[in-house]
Scaffold this motif. Structure first.
Motif, PDB file in Angstrom:
ATOM      1  N   SER A 194     -37.531 -12.978  66.849  1.00  0.00           N
ATOM      2  CA  SER A 194     -36.732 -13.895  66.038  1.00  0.00           C
ATOM      3  C   SER A 194     -35.270 -13.474  65.958  1.00  0.00           C
ATOM      4  O   SER A 194     -34.395 -14.318  65.733  1.00  0.00           O
ATOM      5  N   SER A 195     -34.979 -12.192  66.165  1.00  0.00           N
ATOM      6  CA  SER A 195     -33.580 -11.753  66.156  1.00  0.00           C
ATOM      7  C   SER A 195     -32.829 -12.261  67.384  1.00  0.00           C
ATOM      8  O   SER A 195     -31.592 -12.190  67.429  1.00  0.00           O
ATOM      9  N   MET A 196     -33.583 -12.790  68.369  1.00  0.00           N
ATOM     10  CA  MET A 196     -32.972 -13.310  69.591  1.00  0.00           C
ATOM     11  C   MET A 196     -33.030 -14.832  69.659  1.00  0.00           C
ATOM     12  O   MET A 196     -32.715 -15.409  70.699  1.00  0.00           O
ATOM     13  N   TYR A 197     -33.410 -15.507  68.578  1.00  0.00           N
ATOM     14  CA  TYR A 197     -33.403 -16.963  68.578  1.00  0.00           C
ATOM     15  C   TYR A 197     -31.970 -17.445  68.829  1.00  0.00           C
ATOM     16  O   TYR A 197     -31.055 -17.099  68.087  1.00  0.00           O
ATOM     17  N   HIS A 198     -31.803 -18.253  69.856  1.00  0.00           N
ATOM     18  CA  HIS A 198     -30.453 -18.668  70.206  1.00  0.00           C
ATOM     19  C   HIS A 198     -30.463 -20.054  70.845  1.00  0.00           C
ATOM     20  O   HIS A 198     -31.509 -20.599  71.178  1.00  0.00           O
ATOM     21  N   PHE A 199     -29.275 -20.598  71.016  1.00  0.00           N
ATOM     22  CA  PHE A 199     -29.055 -21.877  71.675  1.00  0.00           C
ATOM     23  C   PHE A 199     -28.152 -21.622  72.871  1.00  0.00           C
ATOM     24  O   PHE A 199     -26.999 -21.224  72.702  1.00  0.00           O
ATOM     25  N   SER A 200     -28.642 -21.822  74.070  1.00  0.00           N
ATOM     26  CA  SER A 200     -27.805 -21.642  75.256  1.00  0.00           C
ATOM     27  C   SER A 200     -26.807 -22.787  75.338  1.00  0.00           C
ATOM     28  O   SER A 200     -27.183 -23.958  75.270  1.00  0.00           O
ATOM     29  N   MET A 201     -25.540 -22.446  75.518  1.00  0.00           N
ATOM     30  CA  MET A 201     -24.489 -23.460  75.506  1.00  0.00           C
ATOM     31  C   MET A 201     -23.857 -23.689  76.877  1.00  0.00           C
ATOM     32  O   MET A 201     -23.753 -24.826  77.335  1.00  0.00           O
ATOM     33  N   PHE A 202     -23.442 -22.606  77.519  1.00  0.00           N
ATOM     34  CA  PHE A 202     -22.684 -22.782  78.761  1.00  0.00           C
ATOM     35  C   PHE A 202     -22.715 -21.473  79.538  1.00  0.00           C
ATOM     36  O   PHE A 202     -22.647 -20.388  78.957  1.00  0.00           O
ATOM     37  N   TYR A 219     -26.285 -17.885  68.209  1.00  0.00           N
ATOM     38  CA  TYR A 219     -27.441 -17.226  67.612  1.00  0.00           C
ATOM     39  C   TYR A 219     -27.767 -17.852  66.265  1.00  0.00           C
ATOM     40  O   TYR A 219     -26.875 -18.153  65.476  1.00  0.00           O
ATOM     41  N   LEU A 220     -29.055 -18.059  66.009  1.00  0.00           N
ATOM     42  CA  LEU A 220     -29.500 -18.614  64.744  1.00  0.00           C
ATOM     43  C   LEU A 220     -29.490 -17.519  63.680  1.00  0.00           C
ATOM     44  O   LEU A 220     -29.861 -16.376  63.949  1.00  0.00           O
ATOM     45  N   ASP A 221     -29.066 -17.889  62.479  1.00  0.00           N
ATOM     46  CA  ASP A 221     -29.029 -16.926  61.384  1.00  0.00           C
ATOM     47  C   ASP A 221     -30.404 -16.270  61.225  1.00  0.00           C
ATOM     48  O   ASP A 221     -31.430 -16.951  61.201  1.00  0.00           O
ATOM     49  N   PRO A 222     -30.474 -14.928  61.130  1.00  0.00           N
ATOM     50  CA  PRO A 222     -31.771 -14.231  61.101  1.00  0.00           C
ATOM     51  C   PRO A 222     -32.651 -14.601  59.917  1.00  0.00           C
ATOM     52  O   PRO A 222     -33.880 -14.511  60.002  1.00  0.00           O
ATOM     53  N   VAL A 223     -32.058 -15.015  58.804  1.00  0.00           N
ATOM     54  CA  VAL A 223     -32.867 -15.408  57.644  1.00  0.00           C
ATOM     55  C   VAL A 223     -33.717 -16.620  57.981  1.00  0.00           C
ATOM     56  O   VAL A 223     -34.926 -16.663  57.730  1.00  0.00           O
ATOM     57  N   PHE A 224     -33.091 -17.633  58.573  1.00  0.00           N
ATOM     58  CA  PHE A 224     -33.814 -18.834  58.952  1.00  0.00           C
ATOM     59  C   PHE A 224     -34.740 -18.566  60.134  1.00  0.00           C
ATOM     60  O   PHE A 224     -35.847 -19.103  60.208  1.00  0.00           O
ATOM     61  N   ALA A 225     -34.280 -17.745  61.078  1.00  0.00           N
ATOM     62  CA  ALA A 225     -35.093 -17.428  62.247  1.00  0.00           C
ATOM     63  C   ALA A 225     -36.402 -16.764  61.840  1.00  0.00           C
ATOM     64  O   ALA A 225     -37.465 -17.053  62.410  1.00  0.00           O
TER      65      ALA A 225
END
Length: 267
Positions: free
Chosen positions: A143-151, A113-119
């Motif tokens: 924006s609270s759900m901005y994420h990077f799918s990994m596996f 998950y991306l830090d909410p401040v930057f998101a």
């Protein structure tokens, strides 16, 4: 009392779940998506690692996707989940609303998950750029759900059923991987619109454990996981929005333009 020697990297311990969080050390060169710092054209290029070069090549291909395949999202084309846009969204009272469905069987995914401040800063810039043109024909990711799918330990193309005990064992295995990983310091490489209408942020890694290495470790830690994962191992991406229809240009712009081309915004 003896003290433990500091580690060569700062480690971030995840909570007891299969979800990871990027720490506040994430570095974002956002510049409102449209501005690029002045660069010396004669300055030598910084050397790239093989993984960074492969990631840059992948991003180049993704940036050409819209030109090569056309705007499939304007024709109700399939999404990356093999669903149509009508399967995923409704238009209610002039607003785009997602159609929420329980996954059966459930998907088990590891994400950053991306830090909410930057998101929040990114979400603000995305809305400022795209909302005037698409209005009711765009859905913005929370924006609270901005994420990077990994596996994925299980996904919709290859469901892997698991008991409660097996899921707990997967969580423990993922925690061991995170404890050996360093926090990622990343920069926003570019923002692209795909043929299926997804507005993606594509990231480069400045330092920390590379996503390709993280995925390799997760493959070892989760041997029951689908052999075919959903993403290229070097990919690091975030979904910002999804466009569902053609743009609405301001009248003063429309008088001077008879066609509209979607821009690829880069940092």
């Amino acid at each position: 009392m003896a003290t433990k020697a500091p580690s060569w990297c700062t480690r971030f311990r995840s909570p007891a779940s299969a979800v990871w969080f990027l720490p506040a050390a994430v570095f974002i060169l956002l510049l409102l998506l449209l501005r690029r710092p002045t660069m010396d054209p004669y300055a030598p290029a910084a050397p790239r690692s093989p993984v960074s070069s492969r990631r840059a090549d992948l991003y180049g291909r993704m940036a050409r996707d819209l030109d090569e395949r056309g705007a499939a999202f304007l024709k109700g084309g399939e999404t990356s989940q093999s669903l149509t846009l009508s399967d995923l969204f409704d238009i209610r009272d002039g607003a785009v609303v997602p159609r929420l469905k329980a996954a059966d069987p459930p998907v088990r995914a590891n994400v950053l998950y991306l830090d909410p401040v930057f998101a929040a800063e990114i979400a603000k810039a995305v809305k400022e750029v795209f909302l005037p043109y698409f209005d009711k024909a765009i859905w913005f990711q929370n924006s609270s759900m901005y994420h990077f799918s990994m596996f994925h330990a299980s996904h919709h193309l290859e469901p892997i059923l698991a008991t409660k005990d097996e899921i707990e064992a997967e969580v423990d295995a993922v925690k061991r991987v995170t404890e050996a990983a360093c926090p990622l310091k990343i920069s926003l490489d570019r923002v692209v619109l795909t043929a299926t209408g997804v507005l993606l942020g594509l990231w480069q890694v400045e330092s920390g454990t590379d996503p390709a290495d993280i995925r390799s470790k997760l493959r070892e830690a989760l041997p029951r996981a689908p052999q075919k994962q959903l993403y290229d191992p070097v990919l690091l991406h975030t979904s910002f929005a999804r466009i569902l229809g053609p743009p609405k240009l301001p009248q003063q712009v429309a008088r001077h333009n008879t066609t509209f081309s979607v821009a690829i915004f880069c940092i």
